[in-house]
Write a protein that holds these residues in place. Structure first.
Motif, PDB file in Angstrom:
ATOM      1  N   HIS A   1      18.467   1.953 -14.184  1.00  0.00           N
ATOM      2  CA  HIS A   1      18.848   2.482 -12.877  1.00  0.00           C
ATOM      3  C   HIS A   1      18.074   3.765 -12.571  1.00  0.00           C
ATOM      4  N   SER A   2      17.993   4.669 -13.552  1.00  0.00           N
ATOM      5  CA  SER A   2      17.255   5.920 -13.350  1.00  0.00           C
ATOM      6  C   SER A   2      15.775   5.651 -13.114  1.00  0.00           C
TER       7      SER A   2
ATOM      8  N   GLN B   1       0.841  -1.201   0.000  1.00  0.00           N
ATOM      9  CA  GLN B   1       0.000   0.000   0.000  1.00  0.00           C
ATOM     10  C   GLN B   1       0.877   1.252   0.000  1.00  0.00           C
ATOM     11  N   LEU B   2       0.456   2.282  -0.737  1.00  0.00           N
ATOM     12  CA  LEU B   2       1.198   3.532  -0.829  1.00  0.00           C
ATOM     13  C   LEU B   2       1.096   4.307   0.483  1.00  0.00           C
ATOM     14  N   LEU B   3       2.274   4.664   1.045  1.00  0.00           N
ATOM     15  CA  LEU B   3       2.320   5.416   2.298  1.00  0.00           C
ATOM     16  C   LEU B   3       2.602   6.895   2.058  1.00  0.00           C
ATOM     17  N   ALA B   4       3.518   7.187   1.139  1.00  0.00           N
ATOM     18  CA  ALA B   4       3.884   8.580   0.856  1.00  0.00           C
ATOM     19  C   ALA B   4       4.500   8.673  -0.525  1.00  0.00           C
ATOM     20  N   VAL B   5       4.503   9.901  -1.071  1.00  0.00           N
ATOM     21  CA  VAL B   5       5.103  10.171  -2.386  1.00  0.00           C
ATOM     22  C   VAL B   5       6.087  11.323  -2.227  1.00  0.00           C
ATOM     23  N   LEU B   6       7.295  11.117  -2.781  1.00  0.00           N
ATOM     24  CA  LEU B   6       8.311  12.175  -2.782  1.00  0.00           C
ATOM     25  C   LEU B   6       8.415  12.781  -4.181  1.00  0.00           C
ATOM     26  N   GLU B   7       9.002  13.955  -4.255  1.00  0.00           N
ATOM     27  CA  GLU B   7       9.257  14.559  -5.558  1.00  0.00           C
ATOM     28  C   GLU B   7      10.707  15.014  -5.630  1.00  0.00           C
ATOM     29  N   ALA B   8      11.302  14.747  -6.802  1.00  0.00           N
ATOM     30  CA  ALA B   8      12.694  15.139  -7.063  1.00  0.00           C
ATOM     31  C   ALA B   8      12.805  15.407  -8.552  1.00  0.00           C
ATOM     32  N   PRO B   9      12.552  16.650  -9.026  1.00  0.00           N
ATOM     33  CA  PRO B   9      12.530  16.967 -10.461  1.00  0.00           C
ATOM     34  C   PRO B   9      13.826  16.604 -11.172  1.00  0.00           C
ATOM     35  N   GLU B  10      14.973  16.764 -10.507  1.00  0.00           N
ATOM     36  CA  GLU B  10      16.243  16.456 -11.157  1.00  0.00           C
ATOM     37  C   GLU B  10      16.351  14.978 -11.510  1.00  0.00           C
ATOM     38  N   MET B  11      15.634  14.128 -10.765  1.00  0.00           N
ATOM     39  CA  MET B  11      15.677  12.700 -11.039  1.00  0.00           C
ATOM     40  C   MET B  11      14.951  12.390 -12.352  1.00  0.00           C
ATOM     41  N   GLN B  12      13.866  13.112 -12.620  1.00  0.00           N
ATOM     42  CA  GLN B  12      13.142  12.933 -13.871  1.00  0.00           C
ATOM     43  C   GLN B  12      14.001  13.381 -15.050  1.00  0.00           C
ATOM     44  N   GLN B  13      14.731  14.487 -14.890  1.00  0.00           N
ATOM     45  CA  GLN B  13      15.614  14.959 -15.953  1.00  0.00           C
ATOM     46  C   GLN B  13      16.734  13.958 -16.228  1.00  0.00           C
ATOM     47  N   GLN B  14      17.243  13.361 -15.155  1.00  0.00           N
ATOM     48  CA  GLN B  14      18.300  12.364 -15.330  1.00  0.00           C
ATOM     49  C   GLN B  14      17.767  11.145 -16.087  1.00  0.00           C
TER      50      GLN B  14
ATOM     51  N   GLN C   1      11.194   4.913  -8.912  1.00  0.00           N
ATOM     52  CA  GLN C   1      10.257   4.077  -8.173  1.00  0.00           C
ATOM     53  C   GLN C   1      10.391   4.290  -6.664  1.00  0.00           C
ATOM     54  N   TYR C   2      11.607   4.640  -6.224  1.00  0.00           N
ATOM     55  CA  TYR C   2      11.837   4.854  -4.794  1.00  0.00           C
ATOM     56  C   TYR C   2      11.170   6.120  -4.276  1.00  0.00           C
ATOM     57  N   LEU C   3      10.671   6.946  -5.184  1.00  0.00           N
ATOM     58  CA  LEU C   3       9.935   8.135  -4.760  1.00  0.00           C
ATOM     59  C   LEU C   3       8.561   7.772  -4.205  1.00  0.00           C
ATOM     60  N   ARG C   4       8.135   6.562  -4.446  1.00  0.00           N
ATOM     61  CA  ARG C   4       6.867   6.064  -3.912  1.00  0.00           C
ATOM     62  C   ARG C   4       7.181   5.128  -2.739  1.00  0.00           C
ATOM     63  N   ILE C   5       6.798   5.505  -1.538  1.00  0.00           N
ATOM     64  CA  ILE C   5       7.070   4.723  -0.322  1.00  0.00           C
ATOM     65  C   ILE C   5       5.875   3.809  -0.068  1.00  0.00           C
ATOM     66  N   THR C   6       6.136   2.500  -0.028  1.00  0.00           N
ATOM     67  CA  THR C   6       5.056   1.525   0.156  1.00  0.00           C
ATOM     68  C   THR C   6       5.306   0.677   1.405  1.00  0.00           C
ATOM     69  N   ALA C   7       4.249   0.033   1.887  1.00  0.00           N
ATOM     70  CA  ALA C   7       4.325  -0.802   3.099  1.00  0.00           C
ATOM     71  C   ALA C   7       5.010  -2.127   2.774  1.00  0.00           C
ATOM     72  N   PRO C   8       5.979  -2.548   3.586  1.00  0.00           N
ATOM     73  CA  PRO C   8       6.667  -3.812   3.315  1.00  0.00           C
ATOM     74  C   PRO C   8       5.871  -5.051   3.736  1.00  0.00           C
ATOM     75  N   PHE C   9       4.879  -4.873   4.608  1.00  0.00           N
ATOM     76  CA  PHE C   9       4.045  -6.002   5.044  1.00  0.00           C
ATOM     77  C   PHE C   9       2.745  -5.452   5.631  1.00  0.00           C
ATOM     78  N   ASP C  10       1.806  -6.358   5.897  1.00  0.00           N
ATOM     79  CA  ASP C  10       0.565  -5.950   6.551  1.00  0.00           C
ATOM     80  C   ASP C  10       0.881  -5.531   7.989  1.00  0.00           C
ATOM     81  N   GLY C  11       0.370  -4.381   8.415  1.00  0.00           N
ATOM     82  CA  GLY C  11       0.669  -3.948   9.773  1.00  0.00           C
ATOM     83  C   GLY C  11      -0.048  -2.671  10.136  1.00  0.00           C
ATOM     84  N   ILE C  12       0.483  -2.011  11.148  1.00  0.00           N
ATOM     85  CA  ILE C  12      -0.113  -0.788  11.651  1.00  0.00           C
ATOM     86  C   ILE C  12       0.972   0.285  11.753  1.00  0.00           C
ATOM     87  N   ILE C  13       0.618   1.513  11.402  1.00  0.00           N
ATOM     88  CA  ILE C  13       1.557   2.632  11.500  1.00  0.00           C
ATOM     89  C   ILE C  13       1.615   3.062  12.963  1.00  0.00           C
ATOM     90  N   THR C  14       2.769   2.917  13.593  1.00  0.00           N
ATOM     91  CA  THR C  14       2.904   3.298  15.004  1.00  0.00           C
ATOM     92  C   THR C  14       3.501   4.689  15.183  1.00  0.00           C
TER      93      THR C  14
END
Length: 364
Positions: A170-171, A94-107, A176-189
């Motif tokens: 690689h780029s 499940q998606l937890l957070a999204v980051l943005e890094a414009p220079e990564m898209q240019q690369q 893909q790492y800009l999208r933070i997802t849950a590694p397993f079923d659980g609860i956000i503490t």
């Protein structure tokens, strides 16, 4: 004359009274002395019991999440979106957070363009080589060195294309790492960032902490003297203060196999199914274990154990001779105590020992 007779009679009467008094006093003293001597040499004894009973102990433990992880961002970027908060239950992927890094898209676009150019160069070199191969079928039309040169150029172009292709992959992976997802079923503490915060390798603050809540680990330290009684599949019952009056069951899942050098204890873990959500990680528990030695051991009446400032002992009375045997205490069960020391099943143990009982032969 008459006075003299009376005087003699009085003297005789006084002497008889004194003799009678001292005789009466000496008899009880002798009886008390004999009673004390008789009591001093009379000791109740019992044989050592060599048995292998199942006994129960109670030890403290802790309930921990089966899995717990601190979620960091792998790449640097600013937090663009946060999809969850503390206490939210999430599913694996499940998606937890999204980051943005414009220079990564240019690369990524730059490496993708380089890949396309390299692919075109490879296709051109391959077509040139294929034409020379076709022409070489006519004898003398193409020199061998020209064919080799074309083949080398094609292989170089192919290698360059494969390298730029890996760079593009690689780029793409970094994006893909800009999208933070849950590694397993659980609860956000824990949630530690807000939108706009910088995350990634340059920041030491994790984005989230999450734990697996539907399955827990019951972890305890078993004292060294009970370590040899552990067996596969053993069960445990436990209680927690947050659920008074309720008892839970668990089965042994894993053991450390070796004693911890800090507390001389064996670490045991019991997997606990918490699908109903009755329990929570972090609770302290009181665990009851039913244990049994791998072979019989020596047990004595608990009253037979003499604990002094110099150590722990039992007193044996064999062939009218008292001996003080140093021991160490193992398990306890009802009125019996497990003991380890230089004793055997043939030894007679004094049931009520005391420090006043001296070692050596008893005089009867």
């Amino acid at each position: 004359m008459y006075y003299s007779i009376i005087k003699n009679k009085k003297a005789s009467l006084v002497g008889a009274t004194v003799a009678l008094f001292f005789g009466a006093c000496s008899q009880p003293k002798t009886a008390v002395k004999e009673a004390l001597e008789t009591k001093a040499i009379t000791h109740q004894t019992a044989l050592v019991q060599v048995i292998n009973p199942e006994y129960e102990i109670s030890v403290p433990a802790e309930l921990k999440p089966f899995e717990q992880v601190v979620v960091y961002a792998k790449v640097s970027g600013f937090v663009k979106q946060i999809q969850v908060d503390r206490g939210d239950r999430v599913r694996k992927g499940q998606l937890l957070a999204v980051l943005e890094a414009p220079e990564m898209q240019q690369q990524y676009l730059a490496t993708k363009s380089t890949e396309q150019k390299s692919y075109s160069d490879y296709l051109y070199a391959k077509q040139a080589f294929d034409r020379l191969v076709e022409a070489s079928k006519t004898t003398g039309a193409v020199a061998a060195i020209e064919l080799d040169r074309a083949k080398s150029a094609m292989e170089s172009a192919k290698s360059a294309y494969e390298a730029t292709k890996s760079g593009t992959a690689h780029s793409s992976q970094l994006q893909q790492y800009l999208r933070i997802t849950a590694p397993f079923d659980g609860i956000i503490t824990e949630r530690n960032v807000s939108v706009g915060a910088l995350a990634g390798s340059g920041a030491n603050t994790p984005l989230f902490v999450m734990a697996q809540a539907n399955k827990l680990r019951l972890t305890l330290s078993l004292p060294e003297k009970h370590a040899s009684s552990v067996k596969d599949g053993m069960t445990a019952t436990f209680t927690v203060s947050s659920q008074p009056g309720k008892t839970f069951d668990a089965v042994l899942s894993r053991s450390s196999g070796m004693l911890d050098q800090h507390d001389r204890a064996l670490k045991l873990e019991f997997d606990v199914n918490n699908a109903a959500g009755e329990l929570q990680g972090g609770d302290y528990a009181q665990v009851k274990l039913k244990l049994q030695r791998k072979k019989p051991s020596n047990w004595v009446n608990s009253k037979s154990v003499l604990q002094t400032q110099s150590g722990i002992y039992v007193l044996t009375l064999n062939d009218d001779e008292v001996q003080r045997i140093p021991i160490s205490i193992g398990a306890q069960m009802d009125t019996l105590t497990e003991v380890f020391g230089n004793i055997s099943a043939q030894d007679k143990i004094i049931v009520k020992p005391s420090e006043e009982i001296k070692e050596g032969k008893i005089n009867k």
